[in-house]
Design a protein around this motif. Sequence first.
Motif, PDB file in Angstrom:
ATOM      1  N   SER A  80      -1.109 -33.203  21.669  1.00 32.92           N
ATOM      2  CA  SER A  80      -0.310 -32.206  22.388  1.00 32.92           C
ATOM      3  C   SER A  80       0.837 -32.861  23.145  1.00 32.92           C
ATOM      4  N   ASN A 132      -6.776 -34.733  20.524  1.00 33.99           N
ATOM      5  CA  ASN A 132      -5.892 -33.572  20.475  1.00 33.99           C
ATOM      6  C   ASN A 132      -5.109 -33.368  21.768  1.00 33.99           C
ATOM      7  N   THR A 133      -5.613 -33.909  22.876  1.00 31.00           N
ATOM      8  CA  THR A 133      -4.840 -33.903  24.113  1.00 31.00           C
ATOM      9  C   THR A 133      -3.622 -34.811  23.953  1.00 31.00           C
ATOM     10  N   ALA A 187      -5.651 -28.854  24.838  1.00 31.04           N
ATOM     11  CA  ALA A 187      -5.572 -30.102  25.595  1.00 31.04           C
ATOM     12  C   ALA A 187      -6.308 -30.041  26.937  1.00 31.04           C
ATOM     13  N   GLY A 215       2.551 -28.393  16.466  1.00 28.13           N
ATOM     14  CA  GLY A 215       2.068 -28.116  17.817  1.00 28.13           C
ATOM     15  C   GLY A 215       0.794 -27.298  17.831  1.00 28.13           C
ATOM     16  N   LEU A 238      -1.816 -26.583  20.597  1.00 32.11           N
ATOM     17  CA  LEU A 238      -2.433 -27.791  21.137  1.00 32.11           C
ATOM     18  C   LEU A 238      -2.431 -27.810  22.662  1.00 32.11           C
ATOM     19  N   ASP A 239      -1.431 -27.192  23.269  1.00 31.72           N
ATOM     20  CA  ASP A 239      -1.410 -27.190  24.731  1.00 31.72           C
ATOM     21  C   ASP A 239      -2.508 -26.301  25.308  1.00 31.72           C
TER      22      ASP A 239
END
Length: 360
Positions: free
Chosen positions: A123, A119-120, A335, A316, A331-332
Motif C-alpha cells: 500500500s 500488503n501494508t 493496510a 492499489g 490496499l489502503d
Amino acid sequence: MECKVKRFGILTSGGDAPGLNAAIRALCRAAKNQYNMEAVGIFNGYRGLINGDMKVLSENELSGLIAQGGTILGTSREKPFKNPVVNEATGLLPVEAIKENYKKWNLDALVCIGGNGTNTTASLLFQSGLNVIGLPKTIDNDIEGSDVTFGFYTALDVATDAIDRIHTTACSHGRVMIVEIMGHKAGWLGLYSGIAGGGDAILIPEIPYDINSVAKKIKERKSSGKNFSIVVVAEGAKSKEESLLDKKSFKKARAVMQCTIGARVAKELEEATGFECRATVVGYLQRGGTPSPYDRLLSTQIGAAAADFIAQEKFGNLVAVQNGKIKPVPLDYVAGKVKNIPLDHPMIKTARDLGICLGD
C-alpha cells in the motif's frame, strides 16, 4: 489481448505458506497466455527489490510448481519503510532503491504476495507512485477484506491431524494434553482446528481466558468418567489479566516469559487441577509442505485473477475473495489491520453449542 503493461515484477514476502508457488505459476502463465506479459521474479521479498536481485522467469521454471511447497523466489521480512537506513554503496534509502530498480528493470507493475505486513508495504509503495497489486497469503487467515487467504486450509489440515494424533496419547495415558497452534493476533487456525480435532477447550486471542474456567471444564470431564482432555491454545492467547495490558506492556511481558504459551497453560492447569498435563507445539509444520487441493485451487484462481487486475490496471488493490467471488479491495483499507474473529461468528457459536470451553 494486448495491454499497456508489458513487464511486471513478482515477489513473495513474510512467512512462507502453502500455495505460494501455485500462485506464482498461475499469475505468470495467465499473464503470458492472455496478455503476452513478461514476468520478472524478485528474490527474497522486498530485500531483493531493494538490492535489484531479480531475473526474468521462463516457462520451464514454472513447471511442477502447483504442488510444490515454499516459494521458489525465497522470502524475507524486510520492511523498507520501517527504520530506513541509507545504503553506503549506493547512497540510497530503501524506497529510493526500490524505485530505481523498478525503473532499471522496466517494470510496469509490481505484484506483492504476502500477509498483513507485506500488503501494508504494498500500500505504501502504491502511494509512493508504483503500480502495485497485492495477493492474500497467510495461514492465519487474518487479512482484512478477504474472506479467506491461501495457505490457511492446508495449515488447518496439518493442525487438525496433529490434534488427532495427540488424542491417542492423551487417552492412553489419561493426560491433559495442550496443543499449541500458530496465530499471534488472530485465532482462526486455533478455533477451526480445535473444533475439527475435537478439542475440549480452545483458547484464542479474541477471548481472554480465565484458567479457572478451563480447569472447571477439565474437572467436569474427569468426574463424568473421561480420563483425558485436549486443550487447543493459539500462540497469541492471553489471560484476562494480560488483556488489560497495553500493547507495549503485553509485548514486554511475553518477551520475558520463559516458556511458550502452551507450556504456561499446561503448568497453570496442572496446578489448578492436580492432573498430569503435557504441552506440544505444532509450530512450523503448519506452514510447510505440499498445499492441499483446496489451496492449490484457491491460489491458482487468485494468481490468474491478478493477471486480469494488471491488464485492467486495477492498481492499489488486493485480489480478495468475498462470498466466493474475486473482488478488488483497496490496499489502503487492508493496510495495518488484522481480521480478528468476531465474537458473534457462527464458528464460535458452534463451539459453545458443542460445550467446548473458550476460557471465558
